[in-house]
Design a protein around this motif. Structure first.
Motif, PDB file in Angstrom:
ATOM      1  N   UNK A   4       0.833  -1.199   0.000  1.00 36.89           N
ATOM      2  CA  UNK A   4       0.000   0.000   0.000  1.00 36.89           C
ATOM      3  C   UNK A   4       0.870   1.251   0.000  1.00 36.89           C
ATOM      4  N   UNK A   5       1.940   1.213   0.819  1.00 39.19           N
ATOM      5  CA  UNK A   5       2.858   2.353   0.913  1.00 39.19           C
ATOM      6  C   UNK A   5       3.510   2.613  -0.447  1.00 39.19           C
ATOM      7  N   UNK A   6       3.892   1.540  -1.116  1.00 39.94           N
ATOM      8  CA  UNK A   6       4.513   1.676  -2.441  1.00 39.94           C
ATOM      9  C   UNK A   6       3.540   2.281  -3.441  1.00 39.94           C
ATOM     10  N   UNK A   7       2.287   1.846  -3.392  1.00 39.82           N
ATOM     11  CA  UNK A   7       1.269   2.380  -4.298  1.00 39.82           C
ATOM     12  C   UNK A   7       1.109   3.880  -4.114  1.00 39.82           C
ATOM     13  N   UNK A   8       1.008   4.303  -2.849  1.00 45.87           N
ATOM     14  CA  UNK A   8       0.847   5.717  -2.537  1.00 45.87           C
ATOM     15  C   UNK A   8       2.045   6.502  -3.048  1.00 45.87           C
ATOM     16  N   UNK A   9       3.252   5.967  -2.807  1.00 41.50           N
ATOM     17  CA  UNK A   9       4.478   6.641  -3.243  1.00 41.50           C
ATOM     18  C   UNK A   9       4.500   6.780  -4.767  1.00 41.50           C
ATOM     19  N   UNK A  10       4.061   5.725  -5.447  1.00 38.97           N
ATOM     20  CA  UNK A  10       4.049   5.730  -6.912  1.00 38.97           C
ATOM     21  C   UNK A  10       3.101   6.812  -7.434  1.00 38.97           C
ATOM     22  N   UNK A  11       1.913   6.899  -6.809  1.00 36.37           N
ATOM     23  CA  UNK A  11       0.939   7.912  -7.217  1.00 36.37           C
ATOM     24  C   UNK A  11       1.497   9.315  -7.034  1.00 36.37           C
ATOM     25  N   UNK A  12       2.206   9.536  -5.888  1.00 40.26           N
ATOM     26  CA  UNK A  12       2.818  10.834  -5.620  1.00 40.26           C
ATOM     27  C   UNK A  12       3.840  11.163  -6.700  1.00 40.26           C
ATOM     28  N   UNK A  13       4.676  10.173  -7.036  1.00 43.25           N
ATOM     29  CA  UNK A  13       5.708  10.397  -8.053  1.00 43.25           C
ATOM     30  C   UNK A  13       5.090  10.756  -9.386  1.00 43.25           C
ATOM     31  N   UNK A  14       4.034  10.043  -9.763  1.00 43.54           N
ATOM     32  CA  UNK A  14       3.366  10.307 -11.032  1.00 43.54           C
ATOM     33  C   UNK A  14       2.780  11.708 -11.069  1.00 43.54           C
ATOM     34  N   UNK A  15       2.209  12.127  -9.920  1.00 49.67           N
ATOM     35  CA  UNK A  15       1.634  13.471  -9.841  1.00 49.67           C
ATOM     36  C   UNK A  15       2.723  14.514 -10.067  1.00 49.67           C
ATOM     37  N   UNK A  16       3.880  14.310  -9.419  1.00 53.37           N
ATOM     38  CA  UNK A  16       5.000  15.240  -9.567  1.00 53.37           C
ATOM     39  C   UNK A  16       5.489  15.260 -11.006  1.00 53.37           C
ATOM     40  N   UNK A  17       5.572  14.062 -11.622  1.00 54.46           N
ATOM     41  CA  UNK A  17       6.050  13.943 -12.991  1.00 54.46           C
ATOM     42  C   UNK A  17       5.153  14.748 -13.932  1.00 54.46           C
ATOM     43  N   UNK A  18       3.844  14.633 -13.735  1.00 55.27           N
ATOM     44  CA  UNK A  18       2.885  15.350 -14.582  1.00 55.27           C
ATOM     45  C   UNK A  18       3.047  16.861 -14.401  1.00 55.27           C
ATOM     46  N   UNK A  19       3.221  17.285 -13.133  1.00 53.02           N
ATOM     47  CA  UNK A  19       3.416  18.706 -12.860  1.00 53.02           C
ATOM     48  C   UNK A  19       4.657  19.218 -13.553  1.00 53.02           C
ATOM     49  N   UNK A  20       5.751  18.454 -13.460  1.00 49.60           N
ATOM     50  CA  UNK A  20       7.013  18.866 -14.083  1.00 49.60           C
ATOM     51  C   UNK A  20       6.878  18.952 -15.594  1.00 49.60           C
ATOM     52  N   UNK A  21       6.155  17.993 -16.172  1.00 48.37           N
ATOM     53  CA  UNK A  21       5.987  17.963 -17.628  1.00 48.37           C
ATOM     54  C   UNK A  21       5.167  19.167 -18.105  1.00 48.37           C
ATOM     55  N   UNK A  22       4.240  19.618 -17.272  1.00 51.47           N
ATOM     56  CA  UNK A  22       3.367  20.727 -17.650  1.00 51.47           C
ATOM     57  C   UNK A  22       4.134  22.055 -17.683  1.00 51.47           C
TER      58      UNK A  22
END
Length: 48
Positions: free
Chosen positions: A13-31
């Protein structure tokens, strides 16, 4: 339920949450538009 199974579930569960956070950051950076330094780095290191 055994302790190992419980711990593994928590860890998964912790890994899933961390992955979602990373993806959110990645999208922000790409924007965002790349900074001057990033552009320079790309032009210096690109293979074109």
């Amino acid at each position: 339920m055994g302790m190992r199974k419980k711990n593994n579930q928590k860890e998964a569960q912790r890994r899933l949450v961390a992955k979602k956070k990373r993806n959110k950051k990645k999208i922000k950076r790409a924007a965002k538009a790349p900074t001057a330094g990033q552009t320079l780095h790309k032009t210096m290191h690109s293979t074109k």
